[in-house]
Design an enzyme around this catalytic site. Structure first.
Site, mmCIF file in Angstrom:
data_model
loop_
_atom_site.group_PDB
_atom_site.id
_atom_site.type_symbol
_atom_site.label_atom_id
_atom_site.label_comp_id
_atom_site.label_asym_id
_atom_site.label_seq_id
_atom_site.Cartn_x
_atom_site.Cartn_y
_atom_site.Cartn_z
ATOM 1 N N GLU A 83 0.806 -1.227 0.000
ATOM 2 C CA GLU A 83 0.000 0.000 0.000
ATOM 3 C C GLU A 83 0.835 1.270 0.000
ATOM 4 O OE1 GLU A 83 -0.154 -2.418 2.303
ATOM 5 O OE2 GLU A 83 -0.484 -1.628 4.323
ATOM 6 N N ASN A 84 2.134 1.153 0.252
ATOM 7 C CA ASN A 84 2.975 2.340 0.162
ATOM 8 C C ASN A 84 3.398 2.662 -1.270
ATOM 9 O OD1 ASN A 84 4.436 -0.132 0.690
ATOM 10 N ND2 ASN A 84 6.300 1.073 0.720
#
Lengths: 217, 237, 217, 237
Positions: free
Chosen positions: C54-55
């Site tokens: 998700e980064n």
């Protein structure tokens, strides 16, 4: 038309020049389709403006040479353009992030009507059999910091475009900052429409006769 | 001529005022603009609200800014990481406020702030303590909470390449919050690993168009937060 | 612990393998920090999974060789990773477009508690002096199509993690599809928790004793 | 092995059903996936709702799809352009529905559809006929309207390069609605000018990550809509 006898008011090129003079150096600018596009031709020497076109380009350059058009490199009017060094492409949601998010300094638009309160109507006559088409105009007037209108002062059949109340459907309410017509430059202020400058051979009475909205000087 | 390049980090952060809301890019150390943060510590602005995913590590960068009591409030998704001790101590002592926001909601609130969208609905956090006190609403049978956008006075962002117009590219997962934070701030202040001639960045690969950027300082060899933390360095050194 | 005497239940590696077997070929997968990360080591031959972190990376590859780490190429746990050919980087709003928008097929998460209704608590004990930290967990459980939980069946001090009602603050309500514990694989259905498979030397009575929520077979 | 490449435009559009909601990329002809639209005409699906900025030109592409009475409803911002006659005629005859949406609102509704945001507030269209019947609300003294997201069953999108995973790049202003339409559809169907090996597109310059793409057909030399219109060609020819 009176303009054919003695020169009264400004030509389209002169109007575009007046607009260009009022856009500060370094501004991010969106030019509407048609007459607003002419503004780019009159930017004073030494000023650098960056043009955004809502179909996904920041850093739009001039029209390409004949034969060098790229059908997929176009402006909001769907006409071929070029890019300057330092341009960028992006998708529509990012483009309207620029527009709606208040990142564009100046937008120059045409008008059907502008009211005394700075309401703008420029997308539809509201006629029953007209095909309504809005494009990005409503987003532009809602998001861009300063909205300049460039327009003939009157319609071809002599009707006022600067009206007390717009009869056409609005594009936005209280959004116009300055109107650049062939007869005058008029600022929309809290107290009403204020004439800043009048064109050649235009006097205040002449202007008043051709303006439905109350004007001040 | 438009030229957003400035000569030093000190000059880049000079107008940050007390009480400012500042977004700081980075996910852990990846993308964290340490040189700009250190310049901000030197500059002295205080009572800051910081929007950043984490709270920094060790005693450098964001952690050092917090340690020097410049930060009134943190808005973040994950305030504790492996080497973060500064924030937890101040938080437990009641000396710093925390607004905890789910990571995706944080990203979307920032993106909305930049995009002129004042509020939006999201399914994240429904039925959890983080939705308490928030309006909720059902669309098509599913419950959502209303979230407000966040705007900042300044953003401090680290990027890879930049040109004088403010066009930016990023490196790998250091991109993270940078692009959206540039859009959501009145003034986005950038530290770039390399400043290049205008036109050197292909218009197709620009990640942040220049319109979102206020000023840029070149920091050719930025420090690595983890190295500083491993050496137990403190800023200012 | 009983596990040290005769082998009861699965090892962590075996648990991760069980999860991996249940992820279809071609899936887009987000693996939580910690035990979930092990799932990637047990994907059966012939299957291709694409990992999202998700980064800001789709197409995450394995841990880099020592000395080849890039501190700005990390996963959600902030550990160095690599990219596969065909990877892409993007910013956080685009990353959570993938997550919140329902584009990710499977997310594997750890748990503090899972309830009989599939409620998940995995971000906070709610203790007064704990520093709350949520990360992307709430977005993941709200948006990803299938949520798998991998967890020890009981806490270190023997408390049940599969509970009637979560006492810890929720991450999401009714979000868990399947629980992979060291003792059993348990599907969350409309009617309750159904044991699909039990680990070595685990029988239903043994499992029931260690499970606060009602379980069925 | 994940491989989203299919052999023909016909195969790419084969599962489009009657009544489908379809997003079609393009701003005028820039980015309009003519080969996919023509395959859809051949395929025969009808009662379609089309989401696209314009309504096509002449008697090819989207205009031809409309002319063949496959389209029940258009959702667009600018339904008339220089050479569009098909839509205006059917619209004035009451044979096609129109939902007119400001261009930025259209883009944001599509982007929200892809991002799991069911509704958001925008200042565009406030106090105009296009806000009639919509909820409005004041945030910080400014009025906004509530807009719902749009999702599609399929998107038809033209891009420049693609790989087997579905990673895409675009060309110039042909990018326009493509990237957001890929996110908002259950199945995004792509025509790419060039299919390349996985890994050939730098991860830093991918515009549409493969997760948003269902299938791809290579169309090496796509037709130019304006050429076809100038020649007064009609599809099917």
């Amino acid at each position: 038309m009176v303009e054919n006898q003695t020169k009264i008011g400004w030509s389209k090129a002169e109007m575009a020049q007046k607009v260009a003079l009022d856009i500060p150096d370094g501004s991010y600018v969106n030019l509407g389709i048609g007459m607003p596009e002419m503004v780019a031709d009159f930017v004073p020497e030494g000023r650098e403006l960056i043009y955004q076109t809502e179909n996904g380009l920041l850093g739009m350059g001039p029209v390409p040479e004949a034969g060098k058009e790229d059908l997929e490199l176009v402006n909001a009017g769907k006409k071929p353009v070029t890019t300057i060094p330092g341009a960028s492409f992006f998708h529509h949601a990012d483009s309207f992030t620029m527009i709606r998010g208040g990142h564009i300094d100046v937008c120059v638009l045409g008008a059907m009507q502008v009211s005394a309160d700075g309401d703008l109507a420029n997308w539809s006559t509201g006629a029953a059999n007209a095909i309504p088409a809005v494009g990005g105009a409503m987003d532009l007037v809602a998001g861009v910091k300063r909205i300049f209108v460039i327009t003939q002062h009157n319609t071809k059949d002599g009707k006022a475009k600067l009206v007390k109340q717009c009869s056409f459907p609005l594009t936005g309410k209280g959004v116009v900052e300055t109107i650049y017509s062939n007869l005058a430059i008029i600022d929309v202020k809290e107290e009403g429409l204020f004439v800043r400058e009048m064109g050649p051979n235009v006097d205040f009475e002449y202007l008043k006769e051709r303006t439905e909205a109350e004007i001040f000087r | 001529m438009i030229n957003k390049i400035v000569k030093s980090a000190a000059e880049a952060v000079k107008d940050i005022h007390d009480g400012a809301i500042i977004m700081i890019s980075g996910f852990g150390e990846a993308g964290s603009p340490l040189e700009l943060i250190h310049a901000l510590i030197d500059q002295g602005a205080k009572d800051l609200t910081i929007v950043s995913n984490n709270t920094g590590s060790g005693n450098v960068g964001l952690a050092a800014l917090i340690e020097h009591k410049r930060v009134k409030k943190m808005i973040c998704s994950f305030p504790r990481t492996a080497n973060s001790t500064v924030f937890p101590e101040l938080y437990n002592a009641g000396e710093i406020e925390l607004e905890l926001v789910p990571q995706g909601t944080l990203a979307e609130r920032i993106r909305s702030g930049g995009a002129g969208v004042p509020a939006f609905y999201t399914p994240a956090s429904v039925n959890t303590p983080l939705a308490e006190g928030k309006e909720s609403r059902i669309f098509d049978g599913i419950e959502y909470v209303l979230e407000r956008s966040i705007k900042a006075d300044f953003s401090l962002v680290k990027c890879e390449q930049a040109d004088r117009y403010g066009n930016l590219t990023y490196h790998a997962t250091a991109r993270n919050f940078g692009p959206i934070m540039c859009t959501a701030a009145k003034k986005a202040i950038i530290q770039a690993k390399k400043v290049v001639e205008a036109g050197r960045i292909d218009p197709e690969v620009v990640v942040t168009p220049g319109i979102f950027v206020e000023r840029i300082v070149e920091v050719t060899n930025p420090v690595n937060e983890s190295d500083l933390v491993a050496q137990k360095l403190k800023y200012p050194w």
